[in-house]
Enzyme design. Structure first.
Site: not given
Length: 206
Positions: A120, A172, A187, A190
């Site tokens: 939005h 993200t 993050r 492996k």
């Protein structure tokens, strides 16, 4: 047709009202019963459980490949972007998929996963966020991925082939192919090393 409607705002508003009740996201029953089954490409072996909220409209694509399943209490919405589900995919119980989203083949989504290609606008402080335009960026989950329970994947992210997203993660940014990621924000944990033929931890965490 879409271009013509975009040039005629009042007609576009009327057509939108015919398809969707005002201030709602789900299509009218006549659209679900009489339009969607003939317009969208669903393989005959695909399954959408009875309790799924299938907010699918005719003006954006929706497709499901062979032997794919959308499990109970999930929501699928193509109102602002296409939703394409490949072959042999599972959308787990209670998950939310808001287009634009593409799932490759053999994708496993566990329970309560949220994929939203929608954001939005909020920058104009003279108007409520509800009144501001939405912005879309496609989410792509490539072939053979496993998305764990309670994962959130944000707009614009691509998860590379044969990757794993650990449960509870918030993704993200893009995930490289053949990787395991986890955390908030997610993050790299492996990655498969073809030289060693093993899954190894990165020397530098990114």
């Amino acid at each position: 047709m879409k271009a013509y409607l975009d040039q005629n705002p009042r007609l576009k508003q009327f057509v939108h009202w015919l398809l969707i009740p005002r201030n709602e996201a789900r299509p009218r029953l006549w659209v679900s019963w009489l339009v969607n089954p003939f317009l969208h490409q669903r393989h005959r072996s695909s399954k959408v459980r009875a309790s799924v909220r299938l907010d699918v409209l005719p003006f954006n694509p929706f497709s499901m490949g062979e032997h794919s399943v959308v499990e109970s209490f999930s929501v699928v919405n193509n109102g602002v972007g296409p939703v394409r589900i490949g072959a042999r995919c599972t959308v787990g119980i209670g998950s939310v998929v808001i287009g634009p989203v593409t799932l490759g083949n053999d994708v496993i989504m566990a329970q309560h996963v949220v994929l939203s290609g929608l954001n939005h606008g909020y920058e104009d402080v003279s108007r409520s966020i509800r009144e501001q335009p939405v912005v879309t960026r496609p989410i792509v989950i490539e072939d053979e991925c496993w998305i764990g329970a309670n994962v959130v994947i944000t707009a614009g992210v691509t998860v590379g082939r044969h990757s794993v997203v650990a449960g509870g993660s918030v993704v993200t940014r893009d995930v490289p192919p053949y990787s395991v990621v986890g955390g908030n924000p997610a993050r790299l944990l492996k990655q498969y090393d073809p030289g060693e033929k093993a899954w190894v931890k990165p020397t530098v965490r990114v």
